[in-house]
Motif scaffolding. Structure first.
Motif, short mmCIF file in Angstrom:
data_model
loop_
_atom_site.label_atom_id
_atom_site.label_comp_id
_atom_site.label_asym_id
_atom_site.label_seq_id
_atom_site.Cartn_x
_atom_site.Cartn_y
_atom_site.Cartn_z
N ALA A 1 0.84 -1.20 0.00
CA ALA A 1 0.00 0.00 0.00
C ALA A 1 0.87 1.25 0.00
CB ALA A 1 -0.94 -0.01 1.20
N GLY A 2 1.97 1.22 0.70
CA GLY A 2 2.90 2.35 0.73
C GLY A 2 3.53 2.63 -0.61
N ILE A 3 3.87 1.58 -1.33
CA ILE A 3 4.46 1.75 -2.67
C ILE A 3 3.44 2.35 -3.62
CG2 ILE A 3 5.14 0.40 -4.70
CD1 ILE A 3 7.48 1.03 -2.94
N PHE A 4 2.21 1.86 -3.58
CA PHE A 4 1.19 2.38 -4.49
C PHE A 4 0.76 3.79 -4.11
CE2 PHE A 4 0.23 -2.20 -5.50
CZ PHE A 4 0.72 -2.13 -6.80
N ALA A 5 0.78 4.12 -2.84
CA ALA A 5 0.31 5.43 -2.38
C ALA A 5 1.33 6.54 -2.63
CB ALA A 5 -0.03 5.37 -0.90
N ARG A 6 2.56 6.21 -2.94
CA ARG A 6 3.59 7.24 -3.12
C ARG A 6 3.31 8.18 -4.27
NH1 ARG A 6 7.92 5.69 -6.83
NH2 ARG A 6 7.22 3.80 -7.86
N LYS A 7 2.52 7.74 -5.23
CA LYS A 7 2.19 8.58 -6.39
C LYS A 7 1.03 9.53 -6.12
CE LYS A 7 5.01 6.68 -9.41
NZ LYS A 7 5.84 7.31 -10.36
N ILE A 8 0.39 9.44 -4.98
CA ILE A 8 -0.73 10.32 -4.66
C ILE A 8 -0.20 11.75 -4.52
CG2 ILE A 8 -2.47 10.88 -2.92
CD1 ILE A 8 -2.68 7.90 -2.33
N SER A 9 -0.88 12.67 -5.14
CA SER A 9 -0.40 14.06 -5.18
C SER A 9 -0.29 14.68 -3.79
CB SER A 9 -1.31 14.90 -6.06
OG SER A 9 -2.62 14.91 -5.54
N ARG A 10 -1.03 14.20 -2.84
CA ARG A 10 -0.98 14.73 -1.48
C ARG A 10 0.41 14.60 -0.87
NH1 ARG A 10 -5.04 12.27 2.81
NH2 ARG A 10 -3.22 11.55 3.90
N PHE A 11 1.17 13.58 -1.30
CA PHE A 11 2.50 13.34 -0.73
C PHE A 11 3.61 13.95 -1.58
CE2 PHE A 11 0.08 9.49 0.66
CZ PHE A 11 -0.04 9.87 1.98
N SER A 12 3.28 14.58 -2.70
CA SER A 12 4.32 15.02 -3.63
C SER A 12 5.26 16.06 -3.03
CB SER A 12 3.69 15.55 -4.92
OG SER A 12 2.90 16.69 -4.64
N GLY A 13 4.75 16.95 -2.19
CA GLY A 13 5.61 17.97 -1.59
C GLY A 13 6.50 17.43 -0.49
N LYS A 14 6.13 16.30 0.06
CA LYS A 14 6.88 15.70 1.18
C LYS A 14 7.42 14.34 0.79
CE LYS A 14 3.65 17.98 4.18
NZ LYS A 14 2.28 17.87 4.54
N ARG A 15 7.80 14.18 -0.47
CA ARG A 15 8.17 12.87 -0.97
C ARG A 15 9.41 12.29 -0.30
NH1 ARG A 15 7.29 10.05 -5.89
NH2 ARG A 15 5.32 11.14 -6.03
N VAL A 16 10.41 13.12 -0.01
CA VAL A 16 11.62 12.59 0.63
C VAL A 16 11.28 12.02 2.00
CG1 VAL A 16 13.88 13.19 1.58
CG2 VAL A 16 13.20 14.09 -0.64
N ARG A 17 10.50 12.75 2.77
CA ARG A 17 10.09 12.26 4.10
C ARG A 17 9.27 10.97 3.95
NH1 ARG A 17 6.77 16.23 7.56
NH2 ARG A 17 8.69 17.41 7.34
N TYR A 18 8.33 10.99 3.01
CA TYR A 18 7.49 9.81 2.77
C TYR A 18 8.36 8.61 2.39
CZ TYR A 18 3.89 6.86 0.74
OH TYR A 18 3.05 5.81 0.46
N ASN A 19 9.32 8.83 1.47
CA ASN A 19 10.21 7.73 1.05
C ASN A 19 10.99 7.17 2.23
OD1 ASN A 19 9.33 8.10 -1.57
ND2 ASN A 19 11.22 9.03 -2.29
#
Length: 130
Positions: free
Chosen positions: A92-110
């Motif tokens: 679920a985490g891999i698929f959710a990474r493309k959600i625009s809500r996380f785009s600004g915080k992608r490094v933290r999310y990754n």
């Protein structure tokens, strides 16, 4: 006469082939050789940790199906619920990474999901007692 049961041998081969196909599809989807230009390290960490998790999970499931009579026999009771969480959360985490809500915080999310993937890998290894 041989001691080998042909249908049983075929199920082992098909199971191994299935694991290779699942891993190959995940590799093709993630494209770990293609890194994001602005965040290469966090992207590599996320993709690498997920592929490591997936490899360990597929091996555990395969071994459990061969030796223990199936995953539900190896992980019983509360362990089976934990196994289901371990099975679905990283994907679920891999698929959710493309959600625009996380785009600004992608490094933290990754980085967070890199840690989640590693924790889930260790959890399944401890649960299987390897």
């Amino acid at each position: 006469m041989s001691n080998y049961n042909f249908p049983e041998m075929m199920s082992y081969i098909i199971g191994a082939l299935f694991a290779v196909i699942v891993f190959s599809i995940a590799y093709a989807y993630l494209k770990p050789h293609k890194l994001h230009h602005s965040r290469p390290l966090s992207t590599l960490a996320l993709k690498g940790s997920y592929l490591l998790y997936l490899l360990v999970m597929l091996i555990i499931i395969y071994i459990a199906s061969i030796r223990g009579g199936g995953v539900s026999q190896v992980f019983d009771g509360p362990e089976f619920f934990v196994f289901l969480v371990v099975l679905f959360v990283p994907t679920a985490g891999i698929f959710a990474r493309k959600i625009s809500r996380f785009s600004g915080k992608r490094v933290r999310y990754n980085m967070i999901f890199t840690v989640v993937n590693l924790v889930m890998t260790i959890t399944v290894l401890l649960m299987y007692r390897l």
